[in-house]
Write an enzyme that holds these catalytic residues in place. Structure first.
Site, PDB file in Angstrom:
ATOM      1  CG  ASP A 124      -2.097   0.951   1.031  1.00 16.57           C
ATOM      2  OD1 ASP A 124      -2.435   1.267  -0.124  1.00 16.57           O
ATOM      3  OD2 ASP A 124      -2.688   1.372   2.046  1.00 16.57           O
ATOM      4  CD  GLU A 198      -5.497   2.784  -0.184  1.00 19.83           C
ATOM      5  OE1 GLU A 198      -4.663   2.206  -0.900  1.00 19.83           O
ATOM      6  OE2 GLU A 198      -5.404   2.884   1.062  1.00 19.83           O
ATOM      7  CE  LYS A 250      -3.537   2.173   7.494  1.00 20.04           C
ATOM      8  NZ  LYS A 250      -4.457   2.673   6.454  1.00 20.04           N
ATOM      9  CB  THR A 254      -7.628  -5.225   1.980  1.00 22.27           C
ATOM     10  OG1 THR A 254      -6.722  -4.935   3.047  1.00 22.27           O
ATOM     11  CG2 THR A 254      -7.502  -4.157   0.906  1.00 22.27           C
ATOM     12  CD  GLU A 371      -8.399  12.483   4.382  1.00 25.33           C
ATOM     13  OE1 GLU A 371      -8.061  13.226   3.464  1.00 25.33           O
ATOM     14  OE2 GLU A 371      -8.501  11.242   4.244  1.00 25.33           O
TER      15      GLU A 371
HETATM   16 MN    MN Z   1      -4.178   2.776   2.787  1.00 24.18          MN
END
Ligand code: MN
Length: 424
Positions: A124, A198, A250, A254, A371
């Protein structure tokens, strides 16, 4: 870069019902994936409208002259990709083939999608400069971007075993966290579960160990693109990430969209890389190619929607959380590939690279809740009357991408969705 040819003609019309003008999969797209018809084994297919065409059955019926063993071999062989694209375009547009090919067409809604191929390794990156700046500012208001950012494409080695196709539910991770005012850490379900918008980049042809990939050849090693949601547990991340970077925050899941959109399909949607602002350093030579700067970007709009359990109960449509664009990449995908292999690291067919979160400069273009909610301080309001700072159980996050260029048929990537399940 791939040429534009008759397979991109916006006037092409397919005999498959609903394919013309399809938001994702008109006949100008032709993405490859691995699917199972009801109660049957996985096999390679191509998406056309709301249907999937079985590639191996077409070969058996002598409607295609090459047999792709699996999607990995399509990724790895540009000549096979181009030949399949040309043949499939003819097959799906010429009504004389309809009667022969239609038996091998399956309604997507009846099929199961799998990962397109075995993903050996996953890396990543962090090329979304607005994300890097905005997240950096939450921690370092005076110095949001670290000094290496504009010199080196930042990345880390991720976890391949927990990558799943769109639709597989995501179990909320548990882990070790420490509140800033607490003396000791505790273990429990993450309370700051987030998504990351992403792009995924699949490696086609790999490189031998010890043999770097020159920047001028890097685009030729890319076999295709997908959407990628790098689910992230921000509370685990904040406690564990120093000094070696992300780990369990993480690695628990995914999600990728299951269709590989090829470099050939994206040819009309290549764009110049945004020029570096005045004063930014010129990258070192192994990362610089004039041709890549001229054509290495993508005209690709990105959206994120949320649907909560209460919204489903009330019959409300998914709510648009943000709208971003692939132009917010500070480094091109070719620079990511060239940098990754510059140490001599061998990339292999089916390896997956994530771009990093692709946020825009404004809050409504945020590629993460971190964010959108300004670090959890400003809850997002939803049409159900609910608010979110981070994800709740039952929430479904869906990423989408659409490529657009004047004079061409728009193509999309299909959905990249996942629902949050309670921690176990
Ligand atoms: Mn990422």
């Amino acid at each position: 870069m791939s040429p534009i040819d008759q397979t991109h003609d916006p006037k092409l019309s397919s005999w498959v019902p609903g394919a013309d003008g399809h938001a994702d999969f008109p006949v100008q797209n032709l993405p490859f994936g691995t699917f199972s018809p009801p109660d049957e084994a996985p096999r390679p297919g191509v998406a056309i409208g709301d249907y999937i065409l079985d590639l191996q059955a077409l070969v058996a019926a002598r409607l295609l002259n090459e047999a792709p063993a699996d999607v990995a071999s399509i990724l790895a062989t540009p000549a096979l990709r181009k030949s399949l694209r040309a043949q499939l375009s003819r097959l799906l547009t010429d009504p004389r083939y309809r009667a022969a090919a239609e038996p091998y067409l399956f309604a997507t809604a009846d099929c199961t999608m799998h990962l397109p191929c075995r993903i050996g390794d996953y890396t990543d990156f962090y090329v979304g400069i607005h994300h890097a700046t905005q997240v950096g500012a939450l921690f370092r208001p005076d110095n949001p971007l670290l000094p290496n950012y504009k010199h080196v494409p930042i990345g880390y080695h991720g976890r391949a075993s927990s990558i799943r196709p769109s639709g597989v539910p995501v179990v909320r991770p548990s882990g070790q966290t420490k509140a800033p005012d607490a003396e000791t850490p505790t273990f429990g379900p993450s309370r700051r579960l987030d998504f990351e918008l992403e792009l995924g980049v699949f490696i086609g042809q790999g490189n031998a160990l010890g043999q770097p990939i020159p920047i001028g050849e890097a685009a030729g090693h890319i076999g295709g693109f997908c959407l990628l949601n790098d689910w992230s547990a921000r509370d685990l991340q904040a406690w564990e990430y120093q000094p070696l970077g992300p780990f369990l925050a993480k690695n628990f899941h995914t999600t990728i969209s299951p269709w590989i959109v090829t470099p050939e399909a994206l040819a009309p949607f290549r764009a110049a890389q945004a020029p570096r602002p005045d004063g930014d350093p010129k990258p070192l030579r192994y990362l610089w190619s004039d041709d890549d700067q001229a054509h290495g970007g993508l005209n690709l709009g990105l959206t994120v929607t949320i649907e909560t359990a209460k919204m489903r109960e009330l019959g409300l449509a998914p709510h648009l959380l943000s709208q971003s664009h692939a132009r917010h990449m500070y480094w091109t995908v070719a620079q990511m590939v060239a940098h990754h292999a510059s140490s001599g690291c061998n990339l292999e067919t089916g390896d997956l690279l994530g771009t990093g979160t692709l946020s825009g400069p404004t809050r409504d273009a945020s590629g993460s809740l971190l964010e959108l909610s300004e670090g959890g301080k400003s809850p997002v309001e939803l049409p159900s009357g609910e608010t979110r700072t981070f994800l709740a159980d039952g929430d479904i996050i869906t990423l989408q991408a659409h490529a657009e260029a004047p004079g061409f048929a728009s193509i999309g990537f299909g959905a990249c969705s996942g629902m949050i399940l309670p921690a176990r």
